[in-house]
Design an enzyme around this catalytic site. Structure first.
Site, PDB file in Angstrom:
ATOM      1  N   HIS A   1      -1.439   0.938  -0.120  1.00 13.67           N
ATOM      2  CA  HIS A   1      -0.517   1.405  -1.156  1.00 13.67           C
ATOM      3  C   HIS A   1      -1.286   1.805  -2.417  1.00 13.67           C
ATOM      4  O   HIS A   1      -2.158   1.058  -2.890  1.00 13.67           O
ATOM      5  CB  HIS A   1       0.501   0.314  -1.488  1.00 13.67           C
ATOM      6  CG  HIS A   1       1.756   0.841  -2.079  1.00 13.67           C
ATOM      7  ND1 HIS A   1       1.872   1.129  -3.417  1.00 13.67           N
ATOM      8  CD2 HIS A   1       2.939   1.179  -1.514  1.00 13.67           C
ATOM      9  CE1 HIS A   1       3.085   1.594  -3.664  1.00 13.67           C
ATOM     10  NE2 HIS A   1       3.753   1.634  -2.526  1.00 13.67           N
ATOM     11  N   PRO A   2      -0.977   2.971  -2.980  1.00 10.15           N
ATOM     12  CA  PRO A   2      -1.771   3.501  -4.108  1.00 10.15           C
ATOM     13  C   PRO A   2      -1.300   3.068  -5.491  1.00 10.15           C
ATOM     14  O   PRO A   2      -1.749   3.625  -6.491  1.00 10.15           O
ATOM     15  CB  PRO A   2      -1.593   5.010  -3.942  1.00 10.15           C
ATOM     16  CG  PRO A   2      -0.211   5.146  -3.386  1.00 10.15           C
ATOM     17  CD  PRO A   2       0.008   3.952  -2.489  1.00 10.15           C
ATOM     18  N   CYS A   3      -0.445   2.046  -5.586  1.00 12.46           N
ATOM     19  CA  CYS A   3       0.161   1.706  -6.873  1.00 12.46           C
ATOM     20  C   CYS A   3      -0.856   1.288  -7.930  1.00 12.46           C
ATOM     21  O   CYS A   3      -0.607   1.454  -9.129  1.00 12.46           O
ATOM     22  CB  CYS A   3       1.214   0.610  -6.693  1.00 12.46           C
ATOM     23  SG  CYS A   3       0.590  -0.918  -5.955  1.00 12.46           S
ATOM     24  N   LYS A   4      -2.015   0.736  -7.527  1.00 11.62           N
ATOM     25  CA  LYS A   4      -3.000   0.257  -8.500  1.00 11.62           C
ATOM     26  C   LYS A   4      -4.272   1.095  -8.532  1.00 11.62           C
ATOM     27  O   LYS A   4      -5.218   0.766  -9.262  1.00 11.62           O
ATOM     28  CB  LYS A   4      -3.366  -1.210  -8.195  1.00 11.62           C
ATOM     29  CG  LYS A   4      -2.188  -2.163  -8.225  1.00 11.62           C
ATOM     30  CD  LYS A   4      -1.495  -2.165  -9.581  1.00 11.62           C
ATOM     31  CE  LYS A   4      -0.274  -3.053  -9.569  1.00 11.62           C
ATOM     32  NZ  LYS A   4       0.506  -2.953 -10.826  1.00 11.62           N
TER      33      LYS A   4
ATOM     34  N   ASP B   1       5.852  -3.483  -6.222  1.00 12.96           N
ATOM     35  CA  ASP B   1       5.059  -2.823  -5.189  1.00 12.96           C
ATOM     36  C   ASP B   1       4.297  -3.813  -4.322  1.00 12.96           C
ATOM     37  O   ASP B   1       3.567  -3.413  -3.426  1.00 12.96           O
ATOM     38  CB  ASP B   1       4.053  -1.847  -5.824  1.00 12.96           C
ATOM     39  CG  ASP B   1       4.762  -0.687  -6.480  1.00 12.96           C
ATOM     40  OD1 ASP B   1       5.744  -0.217  -5.889  1.00 12.96           O
ATOM     41  OD2 ASP B   1       4.348  -0.263  -7.566  1.00 12.96           O
TER      42      ASP B   1
END
Length: 327
Positions: A275-278, A103
Site C-alpha cells: 500500500h502506497p499510503c506512506k 490505511d
C-alpha cells in the site's frame, strides 16, 4: 473481516483515484510525490541501470491516458525467493507508524531523532550509495595472525621426539587383538554406510524449493507515488496461493501494508500490493536527510530508493541489485 475491510477500502480508493486530477506541477522536494512525467523519467533511469526491469503495456482497455502507451508500468520477472520470512529475523528496532490509521499503518524500520536527524541505515546508503570496505585492514590483520601462528608452530617443533618404547610400557599403548580389530573394522564400515544413508536423506530434505516472483511498479494517481505489486510461483511455475504469498511478506506488514488488490493494468485474480499510503512521507524524510548532509537527490533516483525501502516489506524476495549503485 480484514479482507472485507480491505475490499471496501479498495473500492473507495478506486473512486478517489478516478476523481483525483492528474498532478501537473512537481512537488517532489516538498512532499515526496511524483507527476506522471517524473514517474516515467525515474522508470527510464531504472531500466537503464537495472536491465532486469522493463516497461510493459498491459491490457489496452486499461491504459492510463496520462502515461505513454508503451510505458504504462514496470515489470521484472522470475525473481528468486529462497526463504520464508519466518526463517529470518529483523535486525534493529521497528516502529508502527500511525497504528490506528485508516490505511492500516506502516511499519517503519528507520527512525528520526528529536532534532529531526535520521538514524536509518537506509538513509546512510542513500547518502553514499557506495559500499565502504575495510578489506585492507582485515587482510593486514589476517597476515599478522598468520605470522604469529607460524612462530607458534616453530616453537612446537623444538621439543624432543616421544620414545615409543616408554610410551608402550606406560600402558597407554595396548596390543591390538586381531579379532577385535576385525570386529571394529566391520562396525566402522556399517557406521559409514549408515552415515552415508543419513546424509543422503538429509540432502533430500534440505533441497531448497525456490519460489519466484514477478514484480510490477505502477503509478498510483491517488497517492501520486509508485506502487509495488507482486505475484509468486512455486518451483514448478504454478501460482502461489494468497496464504503462501503472505509467507514471503514481513508478518508486521501482511494483510496491513500488503493486501490483495485489483491490478490497474492487468485483468484477472488479485495481486499482492504494498500500500502506497506512506511512500511520499518516507521519501520526503529521505530527501530532507540528504539535503541536510549537503547533498541533492534528483527525482530520477526515486525508484532506485523506492525499491530499497520497500525491501523491508518483502525481505526474502531478492530483486534489489542496486547496492553498488553510485549517485
Amino acid at each position: 473481516m480484514q479482507s472485507v475491510l480491505n475490499s471496501v477500502k479498495g473500492t473507495a480508493l478506486a473512486v478517489g483515484e478516478y476523481l483525483t486530477p492528474v498532478l501537473k506541477e512537481s512537488k517532489f522536494r516538498e512532499t515526496g510525490v511524483l507527476t506522471p512525467e517524473e514517474f516515467v523519467a525515474a522508470g527510464e533511469h531504472l531500466t537503464h541501470h537495472c536491465p532486469t526491469w522493463s516497461w510493459a503495456v498491459g491490457d489496452e482497455s486499461r491504459a492510463k491516458p496520462y502515461l505513454p502507451k508503451d510505458k504504462q508500468f514496470l515489470i521484472t520477472r522470475n525473481v528468486p525467493c529462497y526463504r520464508r520470512c519466518k526463517q529470518i529475523e529483523y535486525v534493529g528496532e521497528e516502529t508502527l507508524v500511525e497504528e490506528n490509521d485508516q490505511d492500516g499503518g506502516w511499519v517503519e524500520t528507520h527512525h528520526f531523532n528529536e532534532d529531526g536527524t535520521s538514524t536509518s541505515a537506509l538513509e546512510d546508503k542513500v547518502c553514499e550509495m557506495t559500499l565502504d570496505s575495510n578489506s585492507k585492514m582485515d587482510n593486514e590483520a589476517a597476515l599478522d595472525m598468520d605470522d604469529e601462528n607460524l612462530k607458534d608452530d616453530g616453537d612446537d617443533d623444538d621439543g624432543e621426539a616421544i620414545d615409543m618404547d616408554e610410551f608402550e610400557q606406560s600402558g597407554l599403548l595396548e596390543q591390538v587383538d586381531p579379532a577385535t580389530a576385525t570386529t571394529a573394522a566391520k562396525c566402522t564400515k556399517n557406521d559409514e554406510e549408515e552415515n552415508k544413508k543419513s546424509s543422503a536423506e538429509a540432502e533430500v530434505d534440505s533441497v531448497v524449493h525456490t519460489r519466484t516472483y514477478d514484480l510490477h511498479i505502477t503509478y498510483d494517481k491517488y497517492y501520486q507515488t509508485p506502487r509495488l505489486w507482486v505475484v509468486g510461483y512455486d518451483e514448478n511455475r504454478k501460482p502461489l496461493s494468497v496464504e503462501q504469498m503472505y509467507e514471503d511478506v514481513s508478518q508486521d506488514h501482511a494483510k496491513k501494508t500488503v493486501t490483495m488488490e485489483t491490478h490497474p493494468h492487468i485483468p484477472g485474480p488479485n495481486m499482492a500490493s504494498v500500500h502506497p499510503c506512506k511512500h511520499a512521507d518516507i521519501m520526503k524524510k529521505i530527501i530532507q536527510t540528504v539535503e541536510e548532509g549537503g547533498g541533492e537527490l534528483g527525482v530520477h533516483m526515486y525508484l532506485i530508493i523506492f525499491l530499497k525501502f520497500v525491501q523491508t516489506v518483502i525481505p526474502t524476495i531478492e530483486y534489489d541489485f542496486t547496492q553498488n549503485f553510485t549517485m
